[in-house]
Design a protein around this motif. Structure first.
Motif, PDB file in Angstrom:
ATOM      1  N   ARG A 109     -16.370  19.640  22.056  1.00 32.58           N
ATOM      2  CA  ARG A 109     -15.114  20.201  22.579  1.00 32.58           C
ATOM      3  C   ARG A 109     -14.578  21.349  21.725  1.00 32.58           C
ATOM      4  N   GLY A 110     -15.302  21.722  20.678  1.00 31.68           N
ATOM      5  CA  GLY A 110     -14.910  22.850  19.848  1.00 31.68           C
ATOM      6  C   GLY A 110     -14.087  22.515  18.617  1.00 31.68           C
ATOM      7  N   SER A 111     -13.821  21.242  18.380  1.00 31.37           N
ATOM      8  CA  SER A 111     -13.090  20.850  17.170  1.00 31.37           C
ATOM      9  C   SER A 111     -14.017  20.948  15.969  1.00 31.37           C
ATOM     10  N   ARG A 112     -13.440  21.303  14.836  1.00 34.69           N
ATOM     11  CA  ARG A 112     -14.226  21.419  13.602  1.00 34.69           C
ATOM     12  C   ARG A 112     -13.797  20.347  12.624  1.00 34.69           C
ATOM     13  N   PHE A 113     -14.773  19.747  11.964  1.00 30.55           N
ATOM     14  CA  PHE A 113     -14.535  18.704  10.985  1.00 30.55           C
ATOM     15  C   PHE A 113     -15.331  19.025   9.736  1.00 30.55           C
ATOM     16  N   VAL A 114     -14.732  18.805   8.560  1.00 32.20           N
ATOM     17  CA  VAL A 114     -15.446  18.985   7.303  1.00 32.20           C
ATOM     18  C   VAL A 114     -16.092  17.658   6.951  1.00 32.20           C
ATOM     19  N   GLN A 115     -17.400  17.687   6.740  1.00 36.28           N
ATOM     20  CA  GLN A 115     -18.160  16.486   6.405  1.00 36.28           C
ATOM     21  C   GLN A 115     -18.586  16.557   4.942  1.00 36.28           C
ATOM     22  N   CYS A 116     -18.401  15.463   4.218  1.00 43.28           N
ATOM     23  CA  CYS A 116     -18.797  15.399   2.813  1.00 43.28           C
ATOM     24  C   CYS A 116     -20.223  14.865   2.705  1.00 43.28           C
ATOM     25  N   GLY A 117     -21.103  15.667   2.145  1.00 41.27           N
ATOM     26  CA  GLY A 117     -22.495  15.275   1.976  1.00 41.27           C
ATOM     27  C   GLY A 117     -22.685  14.152   0.976  1.00 41.27           C
ATOM     28  N   ARG A 118     -21.771  14.009   0.045  1.00 44.74           N
ATOM     29  CA  ARG A 118     -21.869  12.919  -0.937  1.00 44.74           C
ATOM     30  C   ARG A 118     -21.720  11.548  -0.280  1.00 44.74           C
ATOM     31  N   ALA A 119     -21.047  11.478   0.855  1.00 43.42           N
ATOM     32  CA  ALA A 119     -20.820  10.203   1.534  1.00 43.42           C
ATOM     33  C   ALA A 119     -22.121   9.560   2.002  1.00 43.42           C
ATOM     34  N   ARG A 120     -23.166  10.355   2.171  1.00 42.76           N
ATOM     35  CA  ARG A 120     -24.450   9.788   2.608  1.00 42.76           C
ATOM     36  C   ARG A 120     -25.051   8.840   1.589  1.00 42.76           C
ATOM     37  N   THR A 121     -24.846   9.125   0.309  1.00 42.01           N
ATOM     38  CA  THR A 121     -25.458   8.306  -0.741  1.00 42.01           C
ATOM     39  C   THR A 121     -24.450   7.601  -1.639  1.00 42.01           C
ATOM     40  N   GLU A 122     -23.173   8.005  -1.555  1.00 42.30           N
ATOM     41  CA  GLU A 122     -22.147   7.421  -2.416  1.00 42.30           C
ATOM     42  C   GLU A 122     -20.969   6.940  -1.565  1.00 42.30           C
ATOM     43  N   PRO A 123     -20.861   5.630  -1.352  1.00 44.29           N
ATOM     44  CA  PRO A 123     -19.832   5.092  -0.456  1.00 44.29           C
ATOM     45  C   PRO A 123     -18.397   5.346  -0.909  1.00 44.29           C
TER      46      PRO A 123
END
Length: 64
Positions: free
Chosen positions: A28-42
Motif C-alpha cells: 500500500r506504499g507505507s514505509r517501515f524501518v526494519q532492524c537487521g540486528r533483530a534477525r539474530t539478536e532478540p
C-alpha cells in the motif's frame, strides 16, 4: 520491495545512519524501518518505534 537506506528526510533518528537499518515498503506504499540486528539478536525490535534516539547496536555508515 526493500531499499538500502532509510530516507533521511523521515524522522528515523539513528536508523538513518545505521548499517543494520533497511526500509521495507508495503503493498500500500507505507514505509517501515526494519532492524537487521533483530534477525539474530532478540533484544532488538524488528520494526523499532521511530525516531530511535539511543541504540547500543548502532553502527554508523557514510550516507550519501
Amino acid at each position: 520491495m526493500m531499499n538500502d537506506r532509510p530516507d533521511t528526510q523521515q524522522p528515523s533518528g539513528l536508523c538513518a545512519t545505521c548499517r543494520h537499518a533497511r526500509v521495507v515498503m508495503s503493498d500500500r506504499g507505507s514505509r517501515f524501518v526494519q532492524c537487521g540486528r533483530a534477525r539474530t539478536e532478540p533484544a532488538y525490535p524488528k520494526y523499532p518505534r521511530l525516531p530511535v534516539l539511543t541504540c547500543p547496536g548502532h553502527e554508523s555508515v557514510e550516507v550519501g
